[in-house]
Design an enzyme around this catalytic site. Structure first.
Site, PDB file in Angstrom:
ATOM      1  CD  GLU A   5      53.311  83.469  51.493  1.00 14.87           C
ATOM      2  OE1 GLU A   5      53.955  83.873  52.467  1.00 14.87           O
ATOM      3  OE2 GLU A   5      52.213  83.955  51.148  1.00 14.87           O
ATOM      4  CG  ASP A  43      46.140  85.244  51.428  1.00 13.24           C
ATOM      5  OD1 ASP A  43      45.399  84.281  51.165  1.00 13.24           O
ATOM      6  OD2 ASP A  43      47.316  85.327  50.997  1.00 13.24           O
ATOM      7  CB  SER A  44      47.640  81.711  53.868  1.00 13.53           C
ATOM      8  OG  SER A  44      48.034  81.880  52.523  1.00 13.53           O
ATOM      9  CG  HIS A  61      49.682  83.237  47.340  1.00 12.45           C
ATOM     10  ND1 HIS A  61      48.659  83.161  48.245  1.00 12.45           N
ATOM     11  CD2 HIS A  61      50.821  83.398  48.069  1.00 12.45           C
ATOM     12  CE1 HIS A  61      49.147  83.269  49.477  1.00 12.45           C
ATOM     13  NE2 HIS A  61      50.463  83.421  49.394  1.00 12.45           N
ATOM     14  CB  CYS A  87      45.334  80.443  44.480  1.00 14.34           C
ATOM     15  SG  CYS A  87      46.510  80.746  45.820  1.00 14.34           S
ATOM     16  CB  CYS A  96      42.518  83.391  51.550  1.00 13.51           C
ATOM     17  SG  CYS A  96      43.161  81.709  51.606  1.00 13.51           S
TER      18      CYS A  96
HETATM   19  N1  DGL Z   1      46.130  82.715  48.764  1.00 15.13           N
HETATM   20  C1  DGL Z   1      45.394  81.632  49.254  1.00 15.13           C
HETATM   21  C2  DGL Z   1      44.291  81.176  48.353  1.00 15.13           C
HETATM   22  O1  DGL Z   1      43.747  82.005  47.645  1.00 15.13           O
HETATM   23  C3  DGL Z   1      46.069  80.584  50.062  1.00 15.13           C
HETATM   24  C4  DGL Z   1      47.270  79.928  49.588  1.00 15.13           C
HETATM   25  C5  DGL Z   1      47.854  79.004  50.615  1.00 15.13           C
HETATM   26  O2  DGL Z   1      48.146  79.451  51.715  1.00 15.13           O
HETATM   27  O3  DGL Z   1      48.003  77.811  50.317  1.00 15.13           O
HETATM   28  O4  DGL Z   1      43.900  80.042  48.358  1.00 15.13           O
END
Ligand code: DGL
Length: 292
Positions: A154, A11-12, A188, A186, A75
């Site tokens: 984050e 993931d990011s 996150h 997302c 992600c």
């Molecule tokens: N967690 C990621 C997603 O599901 C990426 C969030 C990001 O880095 O902007 O899109």
């Protein structure tokens, strides 16, 4: 043991830890190598072709350096940007989070009005619109981008007045649209679930792709004969290794708050600027079945 190689996941940053948790709980015998690309997060505002190049670079590293038997793109932004490309380029099966998320939302909705929230990149890619339209039941989809949510996660700030104010502003149109289900598109966002639930109200069911993705991984492992035998009682589960392309002490600190103390040591990893990857709009080309 059938295939003792680890599963790779990326993931990011921290978001994919929500998927890692579900995967480990459902597949406790499996080893996992997780990459949080915190040195280059957030992916959401970046052009999709840049995210695609990152995704290819990280996945190749997982295959070449860790001999992973399957890659999970934990992600949504990277799944929207690169799933088709990864399935074409990698020698192992690849599982994304968008189709599992769409299926989870379809199972949960009663009035067939579903909201989906994600990064600017994911929403603009049309990946969820495409995945929901491909389901056998007609569902009306209301989409909303939530820039700023990822940055709160984050920073490890999952409950605060500031995040509530932002959520009120971004989620008002979805709350007013009569949805009964909100898909957290997302990885996150599950870490902000309490704030999001407070804002949209208790009549709206929140769903994420994590559990459904874990089931898909189990199914793909079984189909390809790649699973590991369940551990004997008392033997413990598989081992997890974590890597970050950013500040590793920070990854360890915030990651263990979100994931739990078992996050353990975090390794450092870095990559040069990736070569561009020519490709189709892979969000349109998700065949829904892993290759390999
Ligand atoms: N967690 C990621 C997603 O599901 C990426 C969030 C990001 O880095 O902007 O899109």
């Amino acid at each position: 043991m059938v295939d003792g190689r680890p599963i790779g996941m990326f993931d990011s940053g921290f978001g994919g830890l929500s998927v890692a948790r579900a995967l480990i709980d459902l597949n406790p015998a499996e080893d996992l190598v997780y990459v949080g690309d915190t040195g280059r997060y957030p992916y959401g505002p970046r052009p999709l072709d840049e995210v695609r190049a990152f995704a290819v670079q990280i996945s190749r590293w997982l295959v070449d350096e860790h001999d992973v038997k399957l890659v999970v793109v934990a992600c949504n932004t990277a799944s929207a940007a690169a799933l088709g490309t990864l399935r074409r380029l990698l020698p192992v099966p690849v599982v994304g989070v968008i189709d599992p998320g769409a299926r989870a939302a379809a199972k949960a909705t009663r009035n067939r009005r579903v909201g989906v929230i994600g990064t600017v990149g994911t929403v603009a890619s049309g990946a969820y619109q495409h995945a929901i339209a491909a389901l056998p039941v007609p569902i009306e989809l209301v989409c909303g981008a939530c820039p700023g949510f990822v940055e709160f996660v984050e920073r490890g700030e999952t409950r605060s007045d500031q995040v509530t104010v932002l959520a009120e502003r971004l989620l008002a149109p979805l709350r007013d649209a009569g949805i009964d289900t909100l898909l957290l598109g997302c990885t996150h966002y599950p870490f902000l679930a309490r704030t999001i639930a407070d804002v949209v109200g208790r009549d709206v069911v929140l769903v994420s792709s994590a559990d459904e993705t874990a089931f898909e991984v189990r199914e793909v492992l079984a189909r390809h004969g790649l699973g590991r035998a369940a551990p004997a009682p008392g033997d413990g589960g598989g081992a997890c290794r974590f890597f970050s392309s950013g500040e590793v002490a920070w990854f360890r600190e915030v990651g263990s708050r979100l994931f739990g103390e078992e996050l353990g040591a975090v390794g450092a990893v870095s990559w040069p600027d990736p070569a561009p990857v020519e490709d189709e709009a892979s969000a349109q080309a998700d065949p829904g079945a892993a290759s390999g």
